[in-house]
Design an enzyme around this catalytic site. Structure first.
Site, mmCIF file in Angstrom:
data_model
loop_
_atom_site.group_PDB
_atom_site.id
_atom_site.type_symbol
_atom_site.label_atom_id
_atom_site.label_comp_id
_atom_site.label_asym_id
_atom_site.label_seq_id
_atom_site.Cartn_x
_atom_site.Cartn_y
_atom_site.Cartn_z
ATOM 1 N N ASP A 126 1.542 6.852 1.570
ATOM 2 C CA ASP A 126 0.976 5.708 2.059
ATOM 3 C C ASP A 126 -0.799 5.438 2.084
ATOM 4 O OD1 ASP A 126 -0.600 3.703 4.101
ATOM 5 O OD2 ASP A 126 0.109 4.253 5.534
ATOM 6 N N LYS A 185 5.430 5.092 17.945
ATOM 7 C CA LYS A 185 5.340 6.443 17.739
ATOM 8 C C LYS A 185 5.445 7.338 18.628
ATOM 9 C CE LYS A 185 1.423 4.397 14.460
ATOM 10 N NZ LYS A 185 0.246 4.519 14.435
ATOM 11 N N ASP A 212 0.890 -1.625 -0.070
ATOM 12 C CA ASP A 212 0.256 0.249 0.022
ATOM 13 C C ASP A 212 0.944 1.330 -0.232
ATOM 14 O OD1 ASP A 212 1.113 -0.463 2.473
ATOM 15 O OD2 ASP A 212 -0.813 0.402 3.876
#
Length: 490
Positions: A353, A292, A241
């Site tokens: 993305d 993250k 993707d």
């Protein structure tokens, strides 16, 4: 008799004198010796019988590499040669060094896999390998893209007129890849009828379907038996993707010149809070994989994993088989912990993305506009792309990278900007569509205004509706005329 290296080779240093004695004991008839840093390399050493039979290096404390010897076990004291299976090769404290079957082969081992690395080209002159195989991870359910992925797996949703996967396959082929294994899972039966054996793209494509979802790392391991590469050969791996302008050949060169076990494409982002971070040292060697960041203090770099890798083939075999494995959360951190060499290459060309509908629409438009490179776009880059059998009224306006799929119809007075109209869809007179995706066989009624919306396959939007950013209409849903508005109907 030993011939000297062109750059000058002195036999006066004690370590090199000992090396001479070792070669003499082995009755070596010819060799080329060169010094590289603290290592001394002997290339092409042979006895009259073709074997290096025996030799000693009394008190030698350096590291010696003999290219041309394959297989076997390591010696002691950090000795850098891996000899034949029958013997050992030792260079410390006057012990004997024995190696048999001297053939072209290996002189180093991977710190992680323990398998030999091919150094037959000699230090500083690594043999350049061509990447010829790739794995594409196309098994995800694409939940963030629904309803686009209700009937279609994410890599098969059309971008710039063809299934998105086509762009990845074409770019891999342009980089020299010939054999590709698709790691499929969700709606796996859709892929092979479209791509077949890959011959139409100049490829040989194989398909491996997961019985149960295995994650990114598990999917890679699951298809390993279909690869034909040798243990040290590079294997290209793509997430299914990611739309990118990555220089694939440059990533492979980085992998080869650094001797990495795995090389990663890294990209820089303005706001890295939505991504895991990948800090590197000044040479590009990966230092850590960080989750993250939750606070500004945790943002130690703007580099993120961009979803394309080159693996040493033997490293793939170390991934646990038969269970879910995340390459990002498990495989890469475990490799680092085990001392493997992971190399990052920052390439900040186009990268996107495509995990959300808005991103997918943007990616398709960028392909049509030529901002994102792909040899698979079926036409010239420009403001619009109208596929064969599509019909567009003379006064309809298509701009911003809009694509109109096969059999679709855009009626008079309609205006479409930066949007994707999938095959068989109908845009009725006066409709205005911006940054949206209209599904296969869907219909948008007269004067309806759609901005940043996704209309599922077969859905019908009646006349005079207003649908705004983020709205998703599910497949086969019917919205009556004037039923949804964000402004007065008068």
């Amino acid at each position: 008799m030993i011939s000297g290296h062109r750059g000058g080779f002195s036999t006066k240093r004690p370590g090199r004198q000992r090396l001479y004695r070792m070669l003499g004991a082995a009755r070596t008839t010819a060799a080329r010796v060169r010094a590289v840093g603290t290592r001394i390399w002997v290339q092409g050493a042979r006895t009259p019988s073709g074997q290096v039979e025996q030799g000693t290096v009394p008190g030698f404390g350096g590291s010696i590499g003999l290219s041309g010897l394959s297989g076997g076990t390591t010696g002691s004291g950090g000795f850098g040669v891996f000899g034949a299976p029958e013997g050992t090769f030792t260079a410390i404290g006057g012990q004997e060094a024995e190696c048999r079957t001297a053939v072209e082969g290996v002189a180093q081992r991977s710190a992680y896999t323990g398998r030999p690395k091919d150094c037959s080209a000699g230090p500083g002159r690594k043999r350049r390998r061509q990447v010829t195989e790739a794995i594409l991870l196309v098994g995800g359910k694409g939940t963030r893209l629904r309803p686009l992925t209700v009937h279609t797996p994410k890599p098969m949703v059309r971008a710039a007129g063809v299934p998105f996967l086509t762009h990845q396959l074409a770019r891999a082929r342009a980089a020299g890849v010939h054999h590709i294994v698709l790691a499929t899972s969700y709606l796996a039966e859709v892929f092979e009828p479209y791509f077949g054996d890959g011959s139409s793209l100049g490829l040989h494509i194989e398909y491996v379907t997961e019985e149960e979802p295995l994650g990114t790392g598990g999917a890679i391991r699951n298809v390993a038996t279909r690869l034909h590469s040798g243990p040290d050969d590079p294997v290209l791996i793509f997430n299914g993707d990611i739309l990118t302008g990555l220089d694939i050949r440059a990533l492979v060169r980085t992998h080869e010149t650094t001797g990495a076990d795995v090389s990663l494409h890294l990209t820089k982002v303005t706001d890295p809070r939505a991504y895991g971070l990948v800090p590197t040292d000044r040479t590009g060697r990966v230092l850590a994989f960080l989750e993250k960041p939750q606070t500004p203090e945790e943002i130690v770099t703007d580099q993120i994993n961009a979803g394309a890798y080159v693996f040493r083939r033997s490293v793939i075999d170390t991934i646990p088989a038969g269970r879910p494995v995340s390459v990002e959360r498990e495989t890469f951190p475990d490799l680092l912990s085990a001392g493997a060499h992971l190399q990052g290459m920052v390439d900040s060309t186009y990268w996107l993305d495509l995990g959300t509908p808005a991103a997918f629409v943007r990616g398709s438009a960028d392909l049509v506009l030529g901002r994102a490179p792909s040899p698979a776009v079926p036409g010239h880059c420009g403001d619009r792309l109208v596929l064969p059998t599509a019909r567009v009224a003379p006064d309809a306006k298509l701009t911003g990278g809009t694509v109109v799929g096969e059999g679709a119809f855009v009626a008079e007075g309609a205006r479409v900007f930066g949007s994707t109209i999938l095959p068989g869809a109908v845009i009725e007179p006066g409709a205005v569509i911006t940054d949206s995706l209209i599904g296969t066989r869907a219909r948008v009624g007269e004067r309806s205004v759609l901005t940043g919306t996704v209309i599922g396959d077969g859905a019908v939007i009646g006349a005079d509706n207003e649908l705004r950013d983020g709205m998703r209409v599910w497949c086969d849903v019917r919205i009556p005329a004037g039923a949804v508005r964000f402004s007065s109907d008068q």
